[in-house]
Structures are given as structure tokens and as C-alpha cells.
Write an enzyme that holds these catalytic residues in place. Structure first.
Site, short mmCIF file in Angstrom:
data_model
loop_
_atom_site.label_atom_id
_atom_site.label_comp_id
_atom_site.label_asym_id
_atom_site.label_seq_id
_atom_site.Cartn_x
_atom_site.Cartn_y
_atom_site.Cartn_z
N GLY A 115 0.83 16.64 -6.90
CA GLY A 115 0.36 15.27 -7.11
C GLY A 115 -0.82 14.92 -6.21
NE ARG A 116 -2.78 9.59 -7.96
CZ ARG A 116 -2.52 9.21 -9.22
NH1 ARG A 116 -3.41 9.41 -10.16
NH2 ARG A 116 -1.40 8.60 -9.53
N PRO B 34 6.43 2.37 3.13
CG PRO B 34 6.61 0.14 2.49
CD PRO B 34 7.16 1.14 3.45
CG ASN B 35 0.07 1.51 4.27
OD1 ASN B 35 -0.34 2.48 4.90
ND2 ASN B 35 -0.73 0.67 3.66
CG HIS C 127 -6.53 -2.73 -3.04
ND1 HIS C 127 -6.05 -3.77 -2.28
CD2 HIS C 127 -6.00 -1.60 -2.48
CE1 HIS C 127 -5.27 -3.29 -1.30
NE2 HIS C 127 -5.23 -1.98 -1.41
CE LYS D 5 -2.89 -3.25 -4.84
NZ LYS D 5 -1.78 -2.29 -5.02
N GLY E 279 0.88 -4.88 -1.68
CA GLY E 279 2.11 -4.82 -0.89
C GLY E 279 1.81 -4.89 0.59
#
Ligand code: NAD
Length: 268
Positions: free
Chosen positions: A11-12, A123-124, A156, A160, A166
Site C-alpha cells: 500500500g501507499r 491516527p496521526n 488539504h 479530501k 481529523g
């Protein structure tokens, strides 16, 4: 030396993680897992990521590399991640989870492993964003109730689909918590028409969507006579991958627990 296996290696983020491990002298790429039945099983993981042959072959089952790694890094989907978490609990492995989009139920399931698996979930994963959250806490405490207006502005790329980001919401939550405010009550996500003047306690959000911007966040603390701006700009996925590799090295000698990047960075 931390032996790291990557799930979702094609994946990326998976490919970027291979590049990030290349830069880390204290970590080694010990395995790469692709989705079951993927035509990429059998490919050299280094070649997949564009760093050249590394002699590590992509597999489509975690079971087959169980003895090769100490820490798993997982940037896939919620269901896949939760299955891998169960695998780690069963086999005494550690895990770094970057997967986003979990439902409340899935988050509760993830947390239920806190006594069985040493895990870092964020999440980040950007070190900079996590440090920025800490700076915001300090700034909000010093300024928020002293007549400084607080606004969060994020930008962004044009693709998006959600707004505000988030990360922007997380920033707002951290600020609100430092000030004993609630984002539900004090967050202002839209101003249009005759919306009246700003109130003292509101935390405003503004969103820009344009071109190929990877992700930029600015929090403004403004009063009569001065303005402080705290800004984070991400320009490549490498920032998330480097954070994840740092987390993998950190969690390698930790007891079972549910940790986040604030713990990894010593900011908790
Ligand atoms: P992607 O779709 O490019 O990659 C996911 C990969 O997982 C795909 O190659 C897919 O084939 C693979 N996969 C699916 N099921 C699998 C399985 N059972 N076993 C092994 N591999 C499997 O997505 P991406 O952009 O790399 O993002 C992945 C996740 O990471 C998303 O949830 C994204 O939001 C999140 N993300 C988090 C951060 C962070 O800092 N925490 C940063 C970027 C992305």
C-alpha cells in the site's frame, strides 16, 4: 536491533514504511505481508518499495513469518488490523497501528487488548503533529482565558472528502480540554451571512481545499496587539512512516499497554 514486519506492505503507507526502515540504523525489515491471494506475494519487498532487492519476500500470511519479527506495523483497514492484533496477542508480538476509520465498537475491541499486547495506536503518526498538540496545550492554558481568540485553519488537497480534518478536530479537542471547554459547545465550524460577532470562548475552524496540499494546520491565538500562530505542514507520507518506525523501536521493550504517540515522544 528491532525486527519489523509490515502488513499492507504494497500500500501507499506500506511502501513508504519500507523506505523509512531503510533510513533507521537500529531497525531491520523482517517481513512484508500483502492481502491474501495478491499477485504481489513472492515479490521482493524492497523492489516493491523502489529501494532495490532486499531479500525479503512478500507473503500473504502472517503465520508464515511468525518467528522472523518482533514488532508489526499495520496501516491497513480496521477489520484486518483487529485480526492482526489478535494474532499478536496469541504469539507474544508487539504492534504499531496507524489504521484510521475505526467505529466506536472497533475502538473498544482494540482497547480490550491493552493487557495482552504492547501496542501504539495513533491516527496521526507524525512526530511534528504530536509535538504540536503538546505546544497547543501549553499555549491554550496560558492564553485561552486571557482574551486571546482561538481559530484553527487547515488546508488539504482537492481530493479530501471530510472536513475539518481529523487532525484539526483533535487540535480543537486538546485546546478545549486544556481550557475546561467542550468542543461540542464551543466549536464553530461554519460562519456565513449575518452570523454576528465572535464570542469569547468559541474555537473557530476554517477549511481550505486546493491542489495537492498534503496537510497544513495553523492554530491562531489572537488578541488586541498581537497574534501567535502555531503551524504544522506535512509535505510527504514519510513523516507518518518515520513516526511509525520510531514507535516500533520504542514499543519493542515495553510491557503490555495501549500507548499513543505522546507516550512514544515522552510528552504524555
Ligand atoms: P492503501 O490502500 O494504499 O494500503 C493498504 C494496503 O493494505 C493495501 O495494499 C491492501 O492491499 C493491504 N491489505 C488489505 N488487506 C490486507 C490483509 N489482510 N493483509 C495484508 N495487507 C492487506 O492505504 P494507505 O494510504 O496506505 O492507508 C492505510 C491506512 O493508514 C488508512 O487507514 C489510512 O487512513 C491510514 N493512515 C494513517 C496515518 C497515520 O499517521 N496514522 C497516515 C497515513 C495513512
Amino acid at each position: 536491533m528491532t525486527r519489523i514486519a509490515i502488513v499492507g506492505v504494497a500500500g501507499r503507507m506500506g511502501r513508504t514504511l519500507v523506505n523509512a526502515i531503510e533510513l533507521e540504523a537500529e531497525a531491520t525489515l523482517a517481513g512484508g505481508v500483502v492481502a491474501q491471494g495478491s499477485s504481489l506475494a513472492g515479490a521482493d519487498v524492497g523492489e516493491l518499495a523502489g529501494v532495490g532487492k532486499r531479500g525479503v519476500v512478500a507473503v500473504d500470511s502472517l503465520e508464515s513469518i511468525v518467528d522472523d519479527f518482533d514488532v508489526l506495523i499495520d496501516f491497513t483497514t480496521p477489520q484486518v488490523t483487529l485480526a492482526n492484533l489478535a494474532f499478536c496477542a496469541e504469539h507474544g508480538k508487539r504492534i504499531v497501528i496507524g489504521t484510521t476509520g475505526m467505529s466506536d465498537d472497533q475502538l473498544a475491541t482494540l482497547d480490550s487488548y491493552r493487557d495482552r499486547v504492547p501496542m501504539v495506536f495513533a491516527p496521526n503518526m507524525s512526530v511534528g503533529v504530536n509535538l504540536t498538540l503538546k505546544l497547543l496545550e501549553t499555549a491554550a492554558r496560558a492564553l485561552g482565558d486571557e482574551g486571546y481568540d482561538i481559530e484553527v485553519i487547515e488546508s488539504h488537497h482537492r481530493h479530501k472528502v471530510d472536513a475539518p480534518s481529523g487532525t484539526a478536530i483533535k487540535m480543537g479537542e486538546v485546546i478545549a480540554a486544556s481550557l475546561g471547554r467542550s468542543l461540542k459547545e464551543h466549536g464553530v465550524f461554519e460562519r456565513v451571512g449575518q452570523c454576528g460577532p465572535r464570542t469569547d470562548k468559541e474555537i473557530g475552524f476554517a477549511t481550505v481545499r486546493a491542489g495537492d496540499i498534503v496537510g497544513e494546520h495553523t492554530v491562531m491565538f489572537a488578541t488586541e496587539g498581537e497574534r501567535i500562530e502555531i503551524t504544522h505542514k506535512a509535505s510527504s507520507r514519510m513523516t507518518f512512516a518515520k513516526g511509525a518506525v520510531r514507535a516500533a523501536r520504542w514499543v519493542a521493550d515495553k510491557e503490555s499497554g495501549h500507548y499513543d504517540m505522546q507516550d512514544v515522544l515522552g510528552l504524555a
